[in-house]
Design a protein around this motif. Sequence first.
Motif, PDB file in Angstrom:
ATOM      1  N   LEU A  23      -7.926   9.339 -15.107  1.00 36.71           N
ATOM      2  CA  LEU A  23      -8.392   8.008 -14.717  1.00 36.71           C
ATOM      3  C   LEU A  23      -9.803   7.689 -15.197  1.00 36.71           C
ATOM      4  CD1 LEU A  23      -7.132   7.860 -11.010  1.00 36.71           C
ATOM      5  CD2 LEU A  23      -6.177   6.622 -12.967  1.00 36.71           C
ATOM      6  N   VAL A 126      -1.657   8.616 -16.780  1.00 37.68           N
ATOM      7  CA  VAL A 126      -2.053   8.302 -15.410  1.00 37.68           C
ATOM      8  C   VAL A 126      -1.399   9.260 -14.405  1.00 37.68           C
ATOM      9  CG1 VAL A 126      -0.180   6.624 -15.059  1.00 37.68           C
ATOM     10  CG2 VAL A 126      -2.303   6.403 -13.765  1.00 37.68           C
ATOM     11  N   MET A 133      -1.742   0.212 -10.373  1.00 33.62           N
ATOM     12  CA  MET A 133      -2.568  -0.145 -11.522  1.00 33.62           C
ATOM     13  C   MET A 133      -2.631  -1.659 -11.692  1.00 33.62           C
ATOM     14  SD  MET A 133      -1.984   0.860 -15.547  1.00 33.62           S
ATOM     15  CE  MET A 133      -2.022   2.626 -15.214  1.00 33.62           C
ATOM     16  N   GLU A 207      -6.730  -0.466 -14.886  1.00 37.20           N
ATOM     17  CA  GLU A 207      -6.187   0.252 -16.047  1.00 37.20           C
ATOM     18  C   GLU A 207      -7.314   0.728 -16.948  1.00 37.20           C
ATOM     19  OE1 GLU A 207      -5.469   0.397 -20.238  1.00 37.20           O
ATOM     20  OE2 GLU A 207      -6.109  -1.464 -19.283  1.00 37.20           O
TER      21      GLU A 207
END
Length: 444
Positions: A23, A126, A133, A207
């Motif tokens: 992330l 992810v 997201m 994102e």
Amino acid sequence: MEHGGHYTVVCTRCGLRFGDDGLISACPECRDNSLLRTEYTAGSLADAIAVTPAAPGPFRYRGWLPVVREVPGASLPAVHRSRGLGAALGLSDLWTAFSGYWPERDCRMDSGTFKELEAFAVLGRVPQDAGVMVVASAGNTAAAFVRATEQFDFPCVLVVPERALPGLALSGTGPRVRIVAVKGGGYNDAITYGQGILATGTPFFPEGGVRNVARRDGLGVVMLAAYERLGRLPDYYVQAVGSGTGAIAAHEAARRIAATTGGTPPRTLLCQNTGFAPLHRLWRGRTAALSGGLPDQAAAPLPEPAPSPAAVTLSCIDVHAPELVNATPPFGVHGGVADLLADTSGEVLLADTPEALAAAALFEETEGIDIEPAAAVAVACLRRAVTERRIPRDARILLNITGGGRRRARAERDGGTHLPNASLVGAEDDPAVTAAMLLDSLSL
């Protein structure tokens, strides 16, 4: 699954190296907008391919992707020598990397855009328990995520301008995808509304845009596929850009290849609409400063341009390719567009609507497939560059056709599909109310 086992994340500003959590999008030391990059244990493209040579689409290059899983259904761009278009433009060595729907060339990006490369890579990176997201998009990135999340079930909120909905309908929708369309808005309205949703906190997370290393390395697959097909790096790389993320990605991939082959990354030609071209303005100011045409302080890293809502709204109506309208591109950040252009002696070119329309018609006539407005801007700028003798006619050129085949895909699917999970909001509507509605519909 563990992140970073085959790569390290590096800050382009301070050089700090650290592991990935799937992330992170900013350097923990610099804490600014400087871009992060990846360094892989696979020392060459052949080594990267050897990890999973039979994997789908971009995951063929998994050794050079910051991912922990392969998402099925992905496609590679179709890289081919464009003899018809090349002859029409007077070029002897023109190659096209086509992303979109073109089954005859084994390219099945059903959303019609190269943004699928980034969407599949982001979902490959992810963590599965990260939350929901939030992706703000002018349309193409959202369409790509709709397509990718049909293959990998992950909760996403896609915030787009209302005019983007038809393009999303072509891709269908996954069960845990929610689309928020801003009535009458533009891309920057979508960005602002998405930030409002994120401000409500957990479980929403961004994102990351250009700062997501998976997004850029996924888009960089265009250059990897081209190198594998051509056998060497091209002399010139041509692409239409809004933020410039795809062009930054292509350059990073070219640098990675050049470091192991001794080649030279291609000179980059970025293409924008004449009606709205902040990168052209910023780069023209930078080059004038470096040549003594402006005060010395203008040669320092320039700030990202401030958004002008009125200008953005007008340009969305007047420009040929609204998806290229980005009022705050990552120009002056470390690792951003200015560095890309400086590294490659690049240029930013412009094309107007008549030129783009003529270019789209020429491409379809010579290559046999329809292309999207942004890609038409790139073809038009290439045509102008040849006419103005900015490109040698015998140079090896890679033209990135960032979207196409949508007209054919719509015809084959009777105009697209219904969007059951889309809702319209006004730019003035409270994002907190929308966030609560989204969580309720996702049963979170």
